[in-house]
Design a protein around this motif. Structure first.
Motif, mmCIF file in Angstrom:
data_model
loop_
_atom_site.group_PDB
_atom_site.id
_atom_site.type_symbol
_atom_site.label_atom_id
_atom_site.label_comp_id
_atom_site.label_asym_id
_atom_site.label_seq_id
_atom_site.Cartn_x
_atom_site.Cartn_y
_atom_site.Cartn_z
ATOM 1 N N ILE A 44 -47.241 -19.967 5.521
ATOM 2 C CA ILE A 44 -48.342 -19.283 5.832
ATOM 3 C C ILE A 44 -47.639 -18.051 6.657
ATOM 4 C CG2 ILE A 44 -50.326 -18.618 7.543
ATOM 5 C CD1 ILE A 44 -51.145 -21.437 6.834
ATOM 6 N N ALA A 45 -46.821 -18.356 7.349
ATOM 7 C CA ALA A 45 -46.171 -17.101 8.123
ATOM 8 C C ALA A 45 -45.347 -16.129 6.840
ATOM 9 C CB ALA A 45 -44.972 -17.670 8.772
ATOM 10 N N PHE A 46 -44.822 -16.980 5.802
ATOM 11 C CA PHE A 46 -44.318 -16.003 4.667
ATOM 12 C C PHE A 46 -45.473 -15.267 4.099
ATOM 13 C CE2 PHE A 46 -43.841 -15.946 0.191
ATOM 14 C CZ PHE A 46 -42.697 -15.371 -0.237
ATOM 15 N N LEU A 47 -46.344 -15.845 3.766
ATOM 16 C CA LEU A 47 -47.527 -15.037 2.983
ATOM 17 C C LEU A 47 -48.098 -13.987 3.849
ATOM 18 C CD1 LEU A 47 -48.698 -18.376 0.763
ATOM 19 C CD2 LEU A 47 -47.625 -16.129 0.015
ATOM 20 N N GLU A 48 -48.166 -14.097 5.218
ATOM 21 C CA GLU A 48 -48.927 -13.121 6.021
ATOM 22 C C GLU A 48 -48.206 -11.980 6.010
ATOM 23 O OE1 GLU A 48 -51.782 -15.118 9.231
ATOM 24 O OE2 GLU A 48 -49.721 -15.936 9.442
ATOM 25 N N SER A 49 -46.865 -12.084 5.804
ATOM 26 C CA SER A 49 -45.875 -11.050 5.922
ATOM 27 C C SER A 49 -45.845 -9.923 4.709
ATOM 28 C CB SER A 49 -44.416 -11.401 5.937
ATOM 29 O OG SER A 49 -43.453 -10.286 5.994
ATOM 30 N N PRO A 50 -46.280 -8.593 4.978
ATOM 31 C CA PRO A 50 -46.156 -7.793 3.708
ATOM 32 C C PRO A 50 -44.795 -7.602 2.989
ATOM 33 C CG PRO A 50 -47.294 -6.843 5.820
ATOM 34 C CD PRO A 50 -46.579 -8.011 6.212
ATOM 35 N N GLU A 51 -43.737 -7.826 3.689
ATOM 36 C CA GLU A 51 -42.525 -7.616 3.263
ATOM 37 C C GLU A 51 -42.341 -8.887 2.139
ATOM 38 O OE1 GLU A 51 -42.996 -7.773 6.596
ATOM 39 O OE2 GLU A 51 -42.678 -5.632 6.667
ATOM 40 N N SER A 52 -43.040 -9.922 2.155
ATOM 41 C CA SER A 52 -42.896 -10.963 1.258
ATOM 42 C C SER A 52 -43.197 -10.695 -0.188
ATOM 43 C CB SER A 52 -43.697 -12.388 1.605
ATOM 44 O OG SER A 52 -43.078 -12.578 3.059
ATOM 45 N N PRO A 54 -43.635 -8.438 -3.835
ATOM 46 C CA PRO A 54 -43.040 -7.565 -4.658
ATOM 47 C C PRO A 54 -43.522 -6.145 -4.476
ATOM 48 C CG PRO A 54 -43.088 -9.658 -5.826
ATOM 49 C CD PRO A 54 -44.258 -9.645 -4.376
ATOM 50 N N HIS A 55 -44.974 -6.188 -4.264
ATOM 51 C CA HIS A 55 -45.673 -4.855 -4.566
ATOM 52 C C HIS A 55 -45.753 -4.126 -3.093
ATOM 53 C CE1 HIS A 55 -48.904 -7.638 -3.414
ATOM 54 N NE2 HIS A 55 -49.826 -6.474 -3.016
ATOM 55 N N SER A 56 -45.513 -4.751 -2.263
ATOM 56 C CA SER A 56 -45.145 -4.215 -0.383
ATOM 57 C C SER A 56 -46.688 -3.662 -0.187
ATOM 58 C CB SER A 56 -44.141 -2.993 -0.495
ATOM 59 O OG SER A 56 -42.803 -3.386 -1.044
ATOM 60 N N PRO A 57 -47.651 -4.571 -0.017
ATOM 61 C CA PRO A 57 -49.028 -4.072 0.658
ATOM 62 C C PRO A 57 -48.857 -3.500 2.138
ATOM 63 C CG PRO A 57 -48.562 -6.274 0.823
ATOM 64 C CD PRO A 57 -47.536 -5.888 -0.094
ATOM 65 N N ALA A 58 -49.539 -2.670 2.514
ATOM 66 C CA ALA A 58 -49.512 -2.012 3.908
ATOM 67 C C ALA A 58 -49.956 -3.027 4.809
ATOM 68 C CB ALA A 58 -50.352 -0.948 3.973
ATOM 69 N N GLU A 59 -50.607 -4.012 4.624
ATOM 70 C CA GLU A 59 -50.792 -5.201 5.330
ATOM 71 C C GLU A 59 -51.523 -6.290 4.847
ATOM 72 O OE1 GLU A 59 -54.212 -4.498 7.859
ATOM 73 O OE2 GLU A 59 -55.628 -3.991 6.339
ATOM 74 N N VAL A 60 -51.318 -7.612 5.217
ATOM 75 C CA VAL A 60 -51.995 -8.805 4.563
ATOM 76 C C VAL A 60 -52.857 -9.317 5.630
ATOM 77 C CG1 VAL A 60 -51.451 -11.011 3.778
ATOM 78 C CG2 VAL A 60 -49.850 -9.215 3.510
ATOM 79 N N ARG A 61 -54.046 -9.721 5.125
ATOM 80 C CA ARG A 61 -55.069 -10.233 6.005
ATOM 81 C C ARG A 61 -55.334 -11.611 5.350
ATOM 82 N NH1 ARG A 61 -60.009 -8.555 5.593
ATOM 83 N NH2 ARG A 61 -59.656 -7.247 3.847
ATOM 84 N N PHE A 131 -41.046 -14.955 -3.809
ATOM 85 C CA PHE A 131 -41.607 -15.197 -5.109
ATOM 86 C C PHE A 131 -40.707 -14.919 -6.276
ATOM 87 C CE2 PHE A 131 -45.099 -13.496 -2.596
ATOM 88 C CZ PHE A 131 -46.310 -14.216 -2.933
ATOM 89 N N ASN A 132 -39.425 -14.742 -5.942
ATOM 90 C CA ASN A 132 -38.408 -14.882 -7.093
ATOM 91 C C ASN A 132 -37.885 -16.329 -7.189
ATOM 92 O OD1 ASN A 132 -38.334 -11.847 -6.930
ATOM 93 N ND2 ASN A 132 -36.988 -12.185 -5.089
ATOM 94 N N ALA A 133 -37.398 -16.346 -8.540
ATOM 95 C CA ALA A 133 -36.976 -17.827 -8.871
ATOM 96 C C ALA A 133 -35.835 -18.394 -8.300
ATOM 97 C CB ALA A 133 -37.244 -17.649 -10.601
ATOM 98 N N GLU A 134 -36.021 -18.385 -7.129
ATOM 99 C CA GLU A 134 -34.841 -18.986 -6.415
ATOM 100 C C GLU A 134 -34.987 -20.367 -5.757
ATOM 101 O OE1 GLU A 134 -34.040 -15.855 -3.754
ATOM 102 O OE2 GLU A 134 -33.558 -14.498 -5.275
ATOM 103 N N GLY A 135 -34.263 -21.371 -6.164
ATOM 104 C CA GLY A 135 -34.533 -22.504 -5.279
ATOM 105 C C GLY A 135 -35.509 -23.436 -6.278
#
Length: 280
Positions: A44-52, A54-61, A131-135
Motif C-alpha cells: 500500500i505504501a508503494f501504491l500510495e507513492s506517485p513516484e511508483s 510510470p506515468h508520474s501522477p501529481a498525487e495518489v489518493r 511495475f517493471n518486470a523485476e523479481g
C-alpha cells in the motif's frame, strides 16, 4: 475533482487502518498473518507513492471498498483486491486474485470497453515493489481510466439534473446490453426458486451471528419468512421468466454510483465478477 466509481464506494478509511481484517487465512497474531500484514503495508505504501507509477501522477489518493483498495492516480485508477475469503467471495490466494481481476476486465468490457484497460501485475524483488518486470509477481491490479466526478448518476440526481431524457438514455443502453446477451440453459436454471434460495439462504446463515446486535430476532425471522413465502407463492412466475428467456448474464450490482452519464457518453461499470450467480 475527478473520481472513479469504484473509489466512490462505501468506505473511505485509511488503507493501513483495516489491514488486519483482510484475510481469514491464519489466526491473528500467527507468523503467517503478521508476514501478510507487513507485506500488505509495504504494498500500500508503494501504491500510495506517485513516484511508483510510470506515468508520474501529481498525487495518489487511496479509497476503499470492503473488498478492494482503490488507488486514484490520475488519469488512471488501479484497483487491488484484498486477500480475503467471505464464503460468497474468495480472494485468498494470488492466483484467485489474478483470475478475478481478469474476470472483472472481461465482464465489464461488455458495457464499457474503453474504461477497463488491463490487468497489471505488480512485481517484488530485493529492492522492493515495481511495475517493471523485476523479481516475482506479488500482486495484480485492474487498471482503469478515471471517470470525471460530477457525472455519476447519484451526483446528478442530488443536483436535480436527472429527468426523462437521462433515464431513457440509461434504459436504451441497458436494453442494447440485454439484447446482446444470448440465453444459456446453464444460466437460466439459476432463475428457479431452488437456485435463487442458495443466495438468500446463504445471506441468512451469514447474518445469524449478528442477530441481536445489528438486527433484531423479530426482523430477521420476518425477512426470512416473507422471502421463503415469496418463493413458495410465485413458482409459476419464476418458471415463466425462464420460458421467456429473461434470465441472462447481467450486471449484478447496478445502482446510481455505477452509472456515469455525460452529455457525450454513458458508462455502466463495476459489475460483479466474484460470484457468477449474483449476476443471473
Amino acid at each position: 475533482m475527478a473520481s472513479s466509481g469504484q473509489a466512490r464506494e462505501r468506505s473511505t478509511s485509511s488503507g493501513r487502518a483495516r489491514l488486519r481484517k483482510c484475510s481469514r487465512a491464519a489466526p491473528p497474531g500467527a507468523p503467517q498473518a503478521q508476514d501478510q500484514t507487513d507485506s500488505q503495508e509495504r504494498l500500500i505504501a508503494f501504491l500510495e507513492s506517485p513516484e511508483s507509477y510510470p506515468h508520474s501522477p501529481a498525487e495518489v489518493r487511496l479509497m476503499q471498498t470492503h473488498i478492494s483498495w482503490v488507488f486514484i492516480a490520475s488519469p488512471f485508477v488501479f484497483k487491488v483486491k484484498k486477500p480475503m475469503e467471505l464464503g460468497f467471495l474468495d480472494f485468498s490466494t494470488l492466483e484467485k486474485r489474478r483470475h478475478f481481476c481478469q474476470r472483472e476486465l472481461e465482464l465489464n468490457r461488455r458495457l464499457c470497453p474503453d474504461i477497463y484497460l488491463g490487468v497489471v501485475p505488480i512485481y517484488e524483488s530485493a529492492s522492493g515493489f515495481s511495475f517493471n518486470a523485476e523479481g516475482e509477481i506479488a500482486e495484480y491490479s485492474v487498471k482503469m481510466r478515471q471517470l470525471q466526478s460530477g457525472w455519476f448518476l447519484s451526483q446528478l440526481l442530488a443536483k436535480g439534473l436527472v429527468g426523462e431524457k437521462e433515464i431513457k438514455r440509461v434504459i436504451c443502453c441497458l436494453h442494447r446490453f440485454y439484447e446482446s446477451e444470448k440465453p444459456d440453459p446453464e444460466i437460466e436454471v439459476w432463475g428457479t426458486p431452488e437456485k435463487l434460495k442458495i443466495s438468500t439462504d446463504e445471506n441468512f446463515v451469514q447474518v445469524e451471528p449478528f442477530i441481536g446486535r445489528t438486527i433484531s430476532p423479530v426482523a430477521f425471522e420476518t425477512i426470512r419468512h416473507f422471502t421463503n413465502q415469496f418463493y413458495a407463492g410465485n413458482e409459476e412466475l419464476f418458471l415463466e421468466r425462464i420460458k421467456e428467456h429473461r434470465i441472462l448474464d447481467c450486471h449484478g450490482d447496478l445502482h446510481l454510483d455505477h452509472i456515469h452519464l455525460t452529455p457525450e457518453a454513458i458508462t455502466i461499470f463495476d459489475c460483479i465478477e466474484f460470484n457468477d450467480r449474483f449476476r443471473f
